[in-house]
Write an enzyme that holds these catalytic residues in place. Structure first.
Site, PDB file in Angstrom:
ATOM      1  N   GLU A  52       0.783  -1.226  -0.136  1.00  0.00           N
ATOM      2  CA  GLU A  52      -0.064   0.039  -0.035  1.00  0.00           C
ATOM      3  C   GLU A  52       1.086   1.102  -0.100  1.00  0.00           C
ATOM      4  O   GLU A  52       2.002   1.205   0.474  1.00  0.00           O
ATOM      5  CB  GLU A  52      -0.972  -0.150   1.204  1.00  0.00           C
ATOM      6  N   CYS A 110       3.471   8.825   0.295  1.00  0.00           N
ATOM      7  CA  CYS A 110       3.980   7.931   1.494  1.00  0.00           C
ATOM      8  C   CYS A 110       3.950   6.461   0.927  1.00  0.00           C
ATOM      9  O   CYS A 110       3.116   5.919   0.315  1.00  0.00           O
ATOM     10  CB  CYS A 110       3.022   7.847   2.525  1.00  0.00           C
ATOM     11  N   CYS A 139       6.282  -6.409   7.389  1.00  0.00           N
ATOM     12  CA  CYS A 139       7.266  -5.912   8.001  1.00  0.00           C
ATOM     13  C   CYS A 139       7.640  -7.084   9.411  1.00  0.00           C
ATOM     14  O   CYS A 139       6.834  -7.637   9.764  1.00  0.00           O
ATOM     15  CB  CYS A 139       6.792  -4.707   8.819  1.00  0.00           C
ATOM     16  N   CYS A 164       6.120  -4.057  15.904  1.00  0.00           N
ATOM     17  CA  CYS A 164       5.775  -2.784  16.769  1.00  0.00           C
ATOM     18  C   CYS A 164       4.322  -2.904  17.219  1.00  0.00           C
ATOM     19  O   CYS A 164       3.453  -3.387  16.359  1.00  0.00           O
ATOM     20  CB  CYS A 164       6.104  -1.400  16.100  1.00  0.00           C
ATOM     21  N   CYS A 210       1.266  -0.756  15.611  1.00  0.00           N
ATOM     22  CA  CYS A 210       1.400  -0.596  14.360  1.00  0.00           C
ATOM     23  C   CYS A 210       0.444  -1.749  13.309  1.00  0.00           C
ATOM     24  O   CYS A 210       1.041  -2.934  13.533  1.00  0.00           O
ATOM     25  CB  CYS A 210       2.592  -0.586  13.624  1.00  0.00           C
ATOM     26  N   CYS A 243      -1.295   6.845   9.610  1.00  0.00           N
ATOM     27  CA  CYS A 243       0.093   6.351  10.070  1.00  0.00           C
ATOM     28  C   CYS A 243      -0.358   5.141  10.961  1.00  0.00           C
ATOM     29  O   CYS A 243      -1.033   5.347  11.901  1.00  0.00           O
ATOM     30  CB  CYS A 243       0.820   7.416  10.862  1.00  0.00           C
TER      31      CYS A 243
END
Length: 355
Positions: free
Chosen positions: A96, A109, A116, A120, A123, A341
């Site tokens: 994305e 962005c 990932c 975290c 997220c 975010c």
């Protein structure tokens, strides 16, 4: 049965490598520069569209090379005009990217990995598996496609790029660097390096490598706590990259590049929103010239974190400013379409596929 020839990704070659390949194919080496211009200046993704090349050369290229173009799979437009797109890669993986329009800028962005590996806790991408790194041309393609959206939807050129999408850019170092080189090169998109920001969760040795490479783009560190105990709790990467190690790496980076650092800090309710937390952050800020972006938290279904109260955020920002630290409070964009975010996790909306 004849074995199929595996096509080489032509955009993985440097200009010199492409020239050598053409000569080996019996073609004229000077054509490499023309092909490179089609690939990187004109962002061409089809050999047949390279109109100043002979048909025989185009056929020769197609028999040996592929252009692994990224395609827009789906786009959604937020109430605040933010556009989130999912992109299909040549191997079927999906990533994305987001266009964030503002009065004074158009920001892309972009993602650097499929998924990932850093986990975290706040997220959405961190709850996905990391499938692979993106190639440099796949990062470049996101910029090109989002720039096209900026022009078509809002009539303005892309002005800024942030590597803040899916993935950790410093764990895909060589492809990230090559993508920036192609985006900033005169024989590429020719964007100014100062308009690019690479955001990291904090990998000390790679921050030092950025310094050794004397990069010209901006560096942002997702900090979110200036206390090792708290940071370990929400960002497991901190267990191998303590605040002390990060401070040393940032000082080294600044000494080599003279680029100030941006610290990104989400103020979570009842976690890191007290005056003591602000004092710890202010102390950490003394290590290098910097500014702080306080980021509104965007809740995700997989985590229990919530944004701090508005008055707490204001008190936090006021304290930092009282210590002489440039502090911006950033409001979330695209929250209603999971484009804000920390929300990127391939949640598509039925009926929105555009390819």
């Amino acid at each position: 049965m004849e074995k199929a020839i595996k096509l080489v990704d032509i955009r993985s070659l440097s200009l010199a490598q492409l020239k050598d390949a053409l000569v080996e194919m019996g073609e004229q080496g000077f054509r490499a520069k023309q092909i490179y211009e089609w690939l990187w200046v004109k962002s061409c993704t089809d050999f047949d569209e390279m109109s100043n090349l002979s048909k025989s050369l185009r056929e020769n290229l197609k028999s040996r090379f592929a252009i692994n173009a990224v395609k827009v799979r789906q786009s959604q437009i937020s109430n605040d005009k933010t556009i989130k797109s999912s992109f299909t890669l040549y191997d079927g993986n999906v990533i994305e990217g987001v266009l964030i329009p503002a009065d004074d800028r158009m920001t892309a962005c972009v993602s650097s990995q499929v998924g990932c590996s850093l986990t975290c806790k706040f997220c959405a991408t961190g709850y996905m598996d990391r499938k692979r790194n993106l190639n440099a041309d796949e990062i470049y393609d996101q910029v090109v496609l989002i720039a096209k959206q900026a022009e078509e939807q809002y009539g303005h050129p892309l002005s800024n790029i942030v590597y803040m999408g899916m993935g950790e850019p410093l764990l895909n170092y060589s492809n990230m660097i090559k993508s920036v080189e192609r985006i900033t090169a005169p024989d590429g998109l020719n964007m100014a390096a100062k308009r690019i920001t690479v955001s990291t969760a904090g990998i000390a040795k790679m921050i030092k490598k950025l310094g050794d490479d004397e990069v010209r783009f901006n560096l942002a560190l997702s900090l979110h706590a200036a206390n090792d105990t708290k940071r370990n709790e929400i960002m497991p990467i901190n267990e191998q990259n303590s605040l002390k190690a990060l401070a040393e790496a940032l000082k080294y980076f600044y000494a080599k590049t003279k680029n100030p650092i941006t610290f990104e800090y989400i103020v979570f309710h009842h976690f890191n929103d007290e005056l003591e937390d602000a004092k710890e952050l202010a102390k950490f800020c003394k290590h290098v010239p910097c500014k702080v972006n306080i980021i509104e938290y965007n809740p995700i279904a997989l985590a229990d974190f919530v944004n701090a109260e508005a008055d707490k955020i204001e008190e936090f920002a006021t304290y930092l400013r009282s210590q002489g630290i440039t502090t911006n409070v950033r409001r979330s964009r695209g929250k209603d379409i999971d484009a804000a975010c920390g929300q990127l996790a391939i949640k598509e909306k039925a009926g929105q596929v555009t390819d």
